[in-house]
Design a protein around this motif. Structure first.
Motif, short mmCIF file in Angstrom:
data_model
loop_
_atom_site.label_atom_id
_atom_site.label_comp_id
_atom_site.label_asym_id
_atom_site.label_seq_id
_atom_site.Cartn_x
_atom_site.Cartn_y
_atom_site.Cartn_z
N PHE A 35 19.29 -73.75 12.17
CA PHE A 35 20.39 -72.95 12.34
C PHE A 35 21.59 -72.83 13.32
O PHE A 35 20.91 -72.72 14.66
CB PHE A 35 19.99 -71.57 11.90
N SER B 221 22.28 -78.75 9.93
CA SER B 221 22.19 -77.41 10.75
C SER B 221 23.20 -76.66 9.80
O SER B 221 24.22 -76.72 9.20
CB SER B 221 23.04 -77.47 11.90
N ALA C 171 19.92 -65.43 4.94
CA ALA C 171 19.55 -66.57 5.01
C ALA C 171 18.53 -67.07 4.03
O ALA C 171 18.35 -68.19 3.58
CB ALA C 171 18.65 -66.58 6.38
#
Length: 323
Positions: free
Chosen positions: A117, A128, A255
């Motif tokens: 991340f 990413s 997330a």
């Protein structure tokens, strides 16, 4: 006899069609591993990663593994080696600290796709994931400035590169040109003691709304604000459960949704390398529940402005979010 022959031919056709359909179904997801720098039980960032992992397990029926306290290169490299032996072909490093290690070791494990991340992804099997933090900070800043009675609000950020910090400042200034925004830094995601010291400094300067933009200390800061009778903008998770009379709203990063999206793409053989960005329009970022202290008129107004941003890409100040 003719009926039997017809049945036999139809059976062969069904088998052939089934075989062709299976050949066209690409399911390249094997097992999945997760690395978190602290714990999956923090109730904020780490917990979101763990929830995402469980969603993948449920949807794709694969084995999943996780390792906590993965906060140095040696432990990360050992974990990757173990995951490789466990048949893992998708590894999530739940933070920016994993990007460098993943880029450095990716070539040793060509059958594993590495996902981190908010970092760089330089190899063909590294990706990413980046949240557009500027926009969520902007709407959080608008809410804080709207509610402030002292005309002073604060941010306790981990690092100066966090785009949500500048977004918060700009959003607050857009809402109230006379607002003063005081920014303090801890230089660590998880240093609760330093964060509470920064909070004490903000309170002494009459800040009455604070944005604790660090997932390892935001709960502690919000609890202290509650004791002081002051207010917060939650960070990463919807933190209204910590007190609706304290948490005005939250800037939420979903997330767990990104975990599911990434796993789907790996299963389809379609996960891109490089940096992938996600925002409100992707359902990856949102505002959390509003406190009853925030007027219905303001809630309606800001929700409409979020909708406009999703549709046009332009924030309430007429500018695009580039961060």
């Amino acid at each position: 006899m003719r009926k039997k022959r017809t049945f036999f031919i139809l059976a062969i056709l069904v088998l052939c069609l089934s075989g062709c359909m299976k050949e066209n179904v690409s399911d390249e997801l094997d097992n999945v591993g997760l690395l978190v720098p602290e714990t999956v039980n923090d109730g904020v960032w780490g917990t979101k990663g763990y929830k995402g992992l469980l969603k993948i397990q449920s949807k794709h029926d694969v084995d999943v593994f996780y390792k906590e306290s993965m906060n140095n290169d040696t432990s990360i490299e050992q974990a990757i080696k173990q995951y490789d032996q466990d048949g893992v072909n998708l590894v999530f490093g739940h933070g920016s600290e994993y990007a460098d290690v993943f880029n450095r070791t990716a070539k040793e494990y060509p059958d594993i796709h590495f996902v981190s991340f908010n970092g760089e992804a330089t190899e063909k099997n590294t990706t990413s994931l980046a949240f557009k933090g500027y926009s969520m900070g902007f709407f959080g800043g608008m809410t804080a400035a709207h509610h402030s009675k002292t005309n002073k609000i604060g941010v306790i950020a981990a690092f100066d590169w966090q785009p949500e910090v500048q977004g918060f400042v700009d959003g607050a200034k857009h809402q109230n040109k006379d607002i003063e925004v005081i920014v303090e830094y801890t230089n660590h995601w998880d240093d609760k003691e330093r964060a509470l010291e920064r909070l004490d400094s903000l309170v002494k300067k009459d800040a009455d709304v604070v944005y604790p933009a660090g997932d390892g200390y935001n709960v502690a800061v919000i609890e202290e604000l509650k004791e002081e009778g002051l207010f917060a903008i939650g960070y990463v998770s919807d933190q209204s459960d910590l007190g609706e009379s304290t948490v005005l709203t939250s800037t939420v990063q979903h997330a767990d949704k990104l975990y599911e999206l990434v796993a789907d793409k790996v299963a389809e053989g379609d996960l891109s390398s490089g940096v992938l960005e996600f925002d409100f329009k992707d359902g990856a970022v949102s505002l959390g529940k509003f406190s009853p202290l925030i007027s219905k008129d303001f809630q309606k107004s800001i929700n409409q402005q979020v909708k406009n941003y999703i549709e046009t890409g332009k924030l309430p100040n007429g500018k695009e979010a580039n961060q």
